[in-house]
Design an enzyme around this catalytic site. Structure first.
Site, PDB file in Angstrom:
ATOM      1  N   SER A  59       0.693  -1.185   0.138  1.00 22.41           N
ATOM      2  CA  SER A  59      -0.012  -0.299   0.180  1.00 22.41           C
ATOM      3  C   SER A  59       0.586   1.190  -0.218  1.00 22.41           C
ATOM      4  O   SER A  59       0.769   2.314  -1.077  1.00 22.41           O
ATOM      5  CB  SER A  59      -1.041  -0.581   1.118  1.00 22.41           C
TER       6      SER A  59
ATOM      7  N   GLU B 208       8.762  -5.372  -7.240  1.00 21.81           N
ATOM      8  CA  GLU B 208       8.823  -6.240  -6.200  1.00 21.81           C
ATOM      9  C   GLU B 208       7.572  -7.003  -6.501  1.00 21.81           C
ATOM     10  O   GLU B 208       7.587  -6.966  -8.270  1.00 21.81           O
ATOM     11  CB  GLU B 208       6.934  -5.089  -5.790  1.00 21.81           C
TER      12      GLU B 208
ATOM     13  N   GLN C  25      -4.925  -6.292   3.026  1.00 16.29           N
ATOM     14  CA  GLN C  25      -4.699  -7.164   3.752  1.00 16.29           C
ATOM     15  C   GLN C  25      -5.923  -7.117   4.791  1.00 16.29           C
ATOM     16  O   GLN C  25      -6.170  -7.996   5.503  1.00 16.29           O
ATOM     17  CB  GLN C  25      -3.501  -7.916   4.218  1.00 16.29           C
TER      18      GLN C  25
ATOM     19  N   VAL D 204      14.125  -7.168  -3.719  1.00 16.37           N
ATOM     20  CA  VAL D 204      15.446  -6.535  -2.866  1.00 16.37           C
ATOM     21  C   VAL D 204      16.408  -7.343  -2.264  1.00 16.37           C
ATOM     22  O   VAL D 204      15.977  -8.287  -1.461  1.00 16.37           O
ATOM     23  CB  VAL D 204      15.126  -5.349  -1.950  1.00 16.37           C
TER      24      VAL D 204
ATOM     25  N   CYS E 196      -1.464  -3.747  12.557  1.00 16.11           N
ATOM     26  CA  CYS E 196      -3.022  -4.503  12.653  1.00 16.11           C
ATOM     27  C   CYS E 196      -2.987  -4.948  14.290  1.00 16.11           C
ATOM     28  O   CYS E 196      -3.509  -6.065  14.026  1.00 16.11           O
ATOM     29  CB  CYS E 196      -3.655  -4.728  11.552  1.00 16.11           C
TER      30      CYS E 196
ATOM     31  N   ASP F 203       4.724  -0.065   7.531  1.00 15.44           N
ATOM     32  CA  ASP F 203       5.230  -0.640   8.917  1.00 15.44           C
ATOM     33  C   ASP F 203       6.781  -1.247   8.932  1.00 15.44           C
ATOM     34  O   ASP F 203       7.229  -1.549   9.903  1.00 15.44           O
ATOM     35  CB  ASP F 203       4.857  -2.303   8.279  1.00 15.44           C
TER      36      ASP F 203
ATOM     37  N   LYS G  36       1.090   0.409  13.469  1.00 17.77           N
ATOM     38  CA  LYS G  36       1.521  -0.813  12.241  1.00 17.77           C
ATOM     39  C   LYS G  36      -0.429  -1.191  11.510  1.00 17.77           C
ATOM     40  O   LYS G  36       0.018  -1.577  11.666  1.00 17.77           O
ATOM     41  CB  LYS G  36       2.580  -1.329  11.991  1.00 17.77           C
ATOM     42  N   THR G  37      -0.538  -0.022  10.539  1.00 16.97           N
ATOM     43  CA  THR G  37      -2.346  -0.069   9.883  1.00 16.97           C
ATOM     44  C   THR G  37      -1.964   0.480   8.718  1.00 16.97           C
ATOM     45  O   THR G  37      -1.448   1.802   8.396  1.00 16.97           O
ATOM     46  CB  THR G  37      -3.477   0.556  11.042  1.00 16.97           C
TER      47      THR G  37
ATOM     48  N   ALA H 120      -4.265   2.142   7.491  1.00 18.74           N
ATOM     49  CA  ALA H 120      -4.918   4.123   8.394  1.00 18.74           C
ATOM     50  C   ALA H 120      -3.158   5.079   8.382  1.00 18.74           C
ATOM     51  O   ALA H 120      -3.439   5.726   7.875  1.00 18.74           O
ATOM     52  CB  ALA H 120      -5.758   4.021   9.302  1.00 18.74           C
TER      53      ALA H 120
ATOM     54  N   CYS I 140      -7.957   1.875  13.800  1.00 23.93           N
ATOM     55  CA  CYS I 140      -7.817   0.555  14.216  1.00 23.93           C
ATOM     56  C   CYS I 140      -9.174  -0.074  13.972  1.00 23.93           C
ATOM     57  O   CYS I 140     -10.081   0.360  15.346  1.00 23.93           O
ATOM     58  CB  CYS I 140      -7.603  -0.034  14.763  1.00 23.93           C
TER      59      CYS I 140
END
Length: 438
Positions: free
Chosen positions: A41, A63, A71, A106, A189, A324, A332-333, A335, A367
């Site tokens: 994201s 990637e 998720q 990577v 989350c 994250d 760690k979310t 949002a 959350c």
């Protein structure tokens, strides 16, 4: 062996460069003004913003995955309310058009030379770097996993390979212990490990099996939830629904063949307890991305070391981080990532003009605590653990409207807003809804 050879190749090219060139641009096979590591994201939304800022031809994303997953919806997949297919789309469909997609992993980051090496031996140089590599799941740190997932009655909403096993275990539940765990590490989350407990409880009630079930939540934490305002409501729910919460209990082993989970008591080292289960939901230990951990970009714990106000790296001013993988002291979310994209976009635009970053990230994160198949408590808070609510109502209450937001509105906002670099969190709307007083 092939991977080892590629790694050696990568290192040897690095040595050749130092011997023969002073400029990494001249020596590297590929060069980009902005290189983005990670297509989750944070990586996709920032590459969309960077495309607008500096042109698609100047941006590349590293990637390896062919599929991109939303998720947060896996909580609902594990409870049978959504399908796993609805959570994923091909990476090609979310990659901003014209931006270079490097389909590799990577392998190494060298910020002193402004280069990145991929697992196929390709070296890429950059002027600016955004690190959005996420964190790593460590099922293997629990004895008996991940091989234990081959047995029934055990699942995990944290992986696309195991999320449907949660739903299967819930459907097949007859009687006994339904056990849910929270590990002794930072997690993404932090509400998700208990959301599936509330949903499982609701499902067992709906199917008439609740009377024969003991619903147990074993968490390594000393609290049910980190923000008191929301924790108070959650404790009320726990008592009202007769859910058993055990604090400071950490899962260390799964004996899947015997349907046994072994927990250590973190307050009494050496003390363990074996619980038989009819259903087990595992939240794995998590840790920093190993590529970051092994690079000069990491802090002592292995997370990307960024300034918590503007997301610029503390030692390398042309390096930025999001999501994250960073050491930002907030939950760690997804949002949090959304709010960070707006701040980071502003920071980079200032750095490109040789100006000082002027927008400050307040640590906003959210959350949506799913408490049933039609209710959610929408927890929103800042760095200081203070509620930072978008709506001018008490969000610590269970609400149907918030469930609709979680299940239907947020996925739409994710695919069509955040990933296109058009959604930077609810900050402006919060001001509007609170008449400019927040």
């Amino acid at each position: 062996m092939a991977a080892l050879r590629r790694l050696r190749q990568c290192h040897s090219t690095g040595i050749a460069i130092t011997n023969f060139h002073t400029s990494s641009r001249a020596s590297a096979k590929q060069h980009y003004k902005m290189l983005v590591l990670g297509g989750g994201s944070g990586g996709i939304s920032m590459s969309a913003r960077m495309k607008r800022m500096m042109g698609a031809e100047n941006v590349a994303v590293v990637e390896p995955s062919e599929m991109h997953y939303y998720q947060p919806i896996w909580t609902l997949v594990g409870a049978g309310a959504k399908t796993v297919a609805s959570s994923g789309r091909p990476t090609a469909s979310v990659m901003p058009s014209g931006v270079k997609w490097v389909k590799s992993k990577v392998q190494e980051i060298n910020p002193d030379k402004n280069t990145v090496c991929t697992d196929d031996g390709t070296e890429i140089s950059y002027e600016y770097l955004i690190v959005a590599l996420g964190l790593q799941l460590h099922y293997e740190r629990i004895k008996g996993l991940p091989e234990g997932f081959e047995h029934p009655k055990i699942g995990s909403n944290y992986s696309v390979q195991t999320v449907e096993k949660t739903w299967k275990a819930l459907q097949n539940f007859k009687e006994g212990n339904a056990v849910f765990t929270f590990p002794n590490t930072p997690v993404k989350c932090a509400g998700a490990p208990q959301k599936i407990m509330y949903l499982s409880d609701a499902f067992l009630r709906k199917t008439g099996k609740r009377a024969k079930a003991n619903v147990i939540y074993n968490t390594s934490l000393p609290v049910l939830f980190g923000i008191k305002k929301y924790a108070d409501t959650l404790w009320d729910i726990v008592k009202h629904r007769d859910l058993q919460v055990n604090l400071r209990q950490n899962l260390i082993e799964v004996r899947a063949d015997k349907q046994e989970a072994v927990f250590e008591n973190l307050d009494k080292p050496g003390e363990t307890k074996v619980i038989e289960y009819e259903m087990l939901h595992v939240t794995p230990p998590m840790g920093p991305n190993l590529v970051i951990k092994g690079s000069p970009l990491a802090d002592e714990a292995g997370w990307l070391d960024v300034n918590k106000d503007n997301l610029q790296h503390k030692r390398y001013p042309n390096v930025f981080g999001i999501g994250d993988c960073t050491n930002l002291p907030t939950a760690k979310t997804g949002a949090a990532v959304a709010a960070q994209t707006a701040i980071l976009n502003r920071t980079i635009s200032k750095v490109l003009k040789n100006e000082k970053p002027d927008k400050i990230y307040d640590g906003y994160t959210s959350c949506p605590l799913v408490t049933s198949y039609n209710t959610v408590i929408l927890a929103e808070f800042d760095y200081n653990g203070q509620p930072l609510e978008t709506f001018p109502i008490n969000q610590a209450k269970e609400r149907r409207l918030m469930y609709h937001m979680k299940a239907d509105v947020m996925p739409h906002l994710y695919w069509h807003g955040l990933l296109r670099g058009l959604w930077g969190g609810p900050g402006p709307y919060r001001k509007l809804l609170h008449l400019g007083m927040k």
